[in-house]
Design a protein around this motif. Structure first.
Motif, PDB file in Angstrom:
ATOM      1  N   TYR A 174      36.889  45.642  42.398  1.00 25.85           N
ATOM      2  CA  TYR A 174      37.777  46.189  41.073  1.00 25.85           C
ATOM      3  C   TYR A 174      37.859  47.311  40.792  1.00 25.85           C
ATOM      4  O   TYR A 174      39.171  47.808  40.284  1.00 25.85           O
ATOM      5  CB  TYR A 174      36.782  45.434  39.865  1.00 25.85           C
ATOM      6  CG  TYR A 174      37.513  45.612  38.679  1.00 25.85           C
ATOM      7  CD1 TYR A 174      38.620  44.988  38.155  1.00 25.85           C
ATOM      8  CD2 TYR A 174      37.009  46.692  37.774  1.00 25.85           C
ATOM      9  CE1 TYR A 174      39.247  45.226  37.106  1.00 25.85           C
ATOM     10  CE2 TYR A 174      37.352  46.950  36.453  1.00 25.85           C
ATOM     11  CZ  TYR A 174      38.634  46.280  35.973  1.00 25.85           C
ATOM     12  OH  TYR A 174      39.052  46.569  34.692  1.00 25.85           O
ATOM     13  N   GLU A 197      37.322  36.806  38.490  1.00 32.20           N
ATOM     14  CA  GLU A 197      38.107  35.749  37.970  1.00 32.20           C
ATOM     15  C   GLU A 197      37.661  35.320  36.502  1.00 32.20           C
ATOM     16  O   GLU A 197      38.370  35.157  35.465  1.00 32.20           O
ATOM     17  CB  GLU A 197      38.340  34.637  38.711  1.00 32.20           C
ATOM     18  CG  GLU A 197      38.927  34.904  40.326  1.00 32.20           C
ATOM     19  CD  GLU A 197      39.069  33.853  41.114  1.00 32.20           C
ATOM     20  OE1 GLU A 197      38.339  32.854  41.085  1.00 32.20           O
ATOM     21  OE2 GLU A 197      39.388  34.248  42.364  1.00 32.20           O
ATOM     22  N   GLU A 198      36.369  34.872  36.527  1.00 31.17           N
ATOM     23  CA  GLU A 198      35.801  34.382  35.214  1.00 31.17           C
ATOM     24  C   GLU A 198      35.667  35.568  33.971  1.00 31.17           C
ATOM     25  O   GLU A 198      35.938  35.072  32.941  1.00 31.17           O
ATOM     26  CB  GLU A 198      34.344  34.053  35.520  1.00 31.17           C
ATOM     27  CG  GLU A 198      34.152  32.919  36.317  1.00 31.17           C
ATOM     28  CD  GLU A 198      32.784  32.688  36.801  1.00 31.17           C
ATOM     29  OE1 GLU A 198      31.684  33.526  36.501  1.00 31.17           O
ATOM     30  OE2 GLU A 198      32.606  31.671  37.482  1.00 31.17           O
ATOM     31  N   ARG A 199      36.046  36.841  34.364  1.00 27.51           N
ATOM     32  CA  ARG A 199      35.918  38.119  33.395  1.00 27.51           C
ATOM     33  C   ARG A 199      37.462  38.241  33.210  1.00 27.51           C
ATOM     34  O   ARG A 199      37.693  39.469  32.480  1.00 27.51           O
ATOM     35  CB  ARG A 199      34.979  38.810  33.920  1.00 27.51           C
ATOM     36  CG  ARG A 199      33.936  38.426  33.920  1.00 27.51           C
ATOM     37  CD  ARG A 199      32.816  39.351  34.366  1.00 27.51           C
ATOM     38  NE  ARG A 199      31.327  39.002  34.168  1.00 27.51           N
ATOM     39  CZ  ARG A 199      30.809  37.909  34.939  1.00 27.51           C
ATOM     40  NH1 ARG A 199      31.574  37.166  35.677  1.00 27.51           N
ATOM     41  NH2 ARG A 199      29.446  37.709  34.639  1.00 27.51           N
ATOM     42  N   GLY A 200      38.517  37.868  33.946  1.00 28.63           N
ATOM     43  CA  GLY A 200      39.758  38.364  33.849  1.00 28.63           C
ATOM     44  C   GLY A 200      39.872  39.690  34.380  1.00 28.63           C
ATOM     45  O   GLY A 200      40.858  40.420  33.916  1.00 28.63           O
ATOM     46  N   ASP A 213      40.596  39.972  37.910  1.00 28.77           N
ATOM     47  CA  ASP A 213      40.919  39.898  39.453  1.00 28.77           C
ATOM     48  C   ASP A 213      42.050  40.778  39.613  1.00 28.77           C
ATOM     49  O   ASP A 213      43.167  40.438  39.854  1.00 28.77           O
ATOM     50  CB  ASP A 213      41.457  38.434  39.137  1.00 28.77           C
ATOM     51  CG  ASP A 213      41.720  37.873  40.409  1.00 28.77           C
ATOM     52  OD1 ASP A 213      41.312  38.405  41.648  1.00 28.77           O
ATOM     53  OD2 ASP A 213      42.676  36.786  40.712  1.00 28.77           O
TER      54      ASP A 213
END
Length: 439
Positions: free
Chosen positions: A157, A55-58, A60
């Motif tokens: 991912y 989520e923090e790195r886009g 998700d």
């Protein structure tokens, strides 16, 4: 070792699986590969951290929602607000991403045991999870291993993980065990012999006529504890027992790939075990390799715990019931029995095992990881002394750091609960362990 016509040595089962999943015809120990993952197993403790990284790195996203299995198991039903939030995070993610294979509280149990019984995980496949006992699934002739939350995030991912191809240790177990000696005793004996780091980053491949005659539940116990010897995973080749197990779960041989080690495969080390010489074994604190014969010291216990992904299966519960039937747990002992899954709990109830436990004075808990990792359902207090069928006895593993943990088979745990001290199960059960190849 011999070589093939191309001048390459043969490969082990694990090397063949990793080669097939990394686009190589041949791999060797030490080689770095990018490996496709067939399955990613998620629970509520390590998965939320992986999800936050994405989520923090886009990033998700999920590589394939149909190749993820999610099972909340470590701290369920939630015992506090923090545990409830972790459960909520996993469940909301499952719902948002449309993850098909979700085994919620009341429908699941311990993730590794749930997965092994679904028929989803098949021989020849790869599996990763943010849990060290993922090696459990290696009993199916698959490559299954635990990873950290960062690698777990990558697997969610991209469906891929970087591996260094591990070396393989061959463990040959021959002959048959004495009555009262179980697969848990075999693996504790192996770890005693090689040490807690004796298989560091190796595959522990189990062979021999003892293995050939061993039911699947016993094989899962062996591969489950590979990590306790520092192993990357454990593995057993597919045979008729594996095929029958898969067939019972609606999976035919055409749906998976079988791999067998080549005759000229390279092994880092070979360990020979005579099953007939193994006795009921207890791993003394604070390391699984500190094994001694059960009952050699009459150490008083305050707690007796049966459960975990190592030994919470129906055959384990039958072992316990056979010893507890008509007997009582000693007054100074608190005994807790935790069936590994909802299905096992139901079967144990149908067979009358739970009634035997309760009549003996044991408490039966709901399917979960329970007190195995000191989070729930029987956490140890200061100076408690527990004999447990789980997999680890590190300082603080099951609760207070001053508590003492002794690892043993379910039969030894049951005998010790009755005696009030660590006891040899052969004194209580002349029949030994019943085989359970059909379950």
């Amino acid at each position: 070792m011999g070589k093939d016509s191309a001048g390459q040595a043969g490969m082990t089962i694990a090397e063949k699986i990793l080669a097939a999943h990394s686009g190589h015809d041949h791999v060797v120990p030490g080689q770095l590969i990018e490996c496709q993952t067939d399955w990613v197993l998620c629970h509520e403790i390590t998965t939320p951290a992986a999800l936050r990284m994405l989520e923090e790195r886009g990033m998700d996203v999920v590589f394939n929602p149909d190749q993820i299995v999610a099972v909340p198991d470590h701290s369920v039903p939630a015992m506090n607000i923090k545990a409830a939030k972790m459960y909520q995070k996993l469940k909301s993610w499952v719902q948002e991403k449309g993850i098909k294979h979700f085994f919620d509280v009341g429908r699941g149990g311990i993730a590794h045991v749930v997965l092994e019984n679904t028929g989803l995980m098949k021989p020849g496949q790869t599996l990763v999870s943010g849990d060290s006992h993922t090696c459990n699934a290696g009993a199916l002739g698959a490559f299954a291993t635990g990873v950290g939350s960062t690698d777990l995030a990558g697997a969610i991912y991209a469906g891929k993980v970087w591996f260094k191809v591990p070396e393989t240790m061959l463990i040959r177990v021959t002959g048959q065990t004495q009555p009262g000696v179980t697969p848990k005793d075999i693996v504790l004996e192996v770890i005693k012999q090689i040490g807690a780091d004796g298989a560091n980053y190796m595959v522990m491949e189990w062979v021999g006529d003892y293995i050939d005659n061993l039911d699947m539940e016993g094989r899962f116990t062996l591969t489950n504890m590979a990590i306790e010897a520092g192993g990357k995973t454990g593995i057993v080749a597919v045979d008729d027992i594996t095929r029958a197990y898969m067939q019972q779960r609606g999976v035919s041989p055409e749906q998976y790939t079988e791999y067998q080690s080549d005759p000229d495969a390279n092994y880092k080390v070979v360990v020979e075990i005579d099953a007939a010489k193994v006795e009921p074994t207890v791993a003394y604190p604070h390391i699984p390799s500190n094994g001694k014969v059960a009952g050699s010291d009459k150490i008083a216990v305050t707690h007796a715990y049966v459960g975990s992904c190592t030994n919470g299966r129906i055959s384990d519960l039958r072992d316990v019931a056979r010893i507890l039937k008509g007997r009582k747990v000693a007054e100074n002992v608190q005994m807790i029995v935790v069936p590994a899954t909802q299905a096992i709990w139901k079967q144990a109830a149908q067979e009358g095992l739970l009634e035997i436990f309760v009549e003996a004075g044991a408490s039966v808990s709901y399917p979960s990881c329970g007190a195995c990792l000191g989070m729930h359902s029987g956490v140890l207090g200061p100076d408690d002394i527990c004999i447990s069928s789980s997999n680890r006895n590190f300082v603080g593993r099951m609760g207070d750091p001053s508590a003492q943990i002794y690892l043993a088979s379910p039969a030894t745990v049951a005998a010790s609960a009755v005696a009030g001290h660590i006891a040899d199960p052969r004194r209580y059960d002349a029949e030994g362990r019943e085989t359970n190849a059909a379950d």
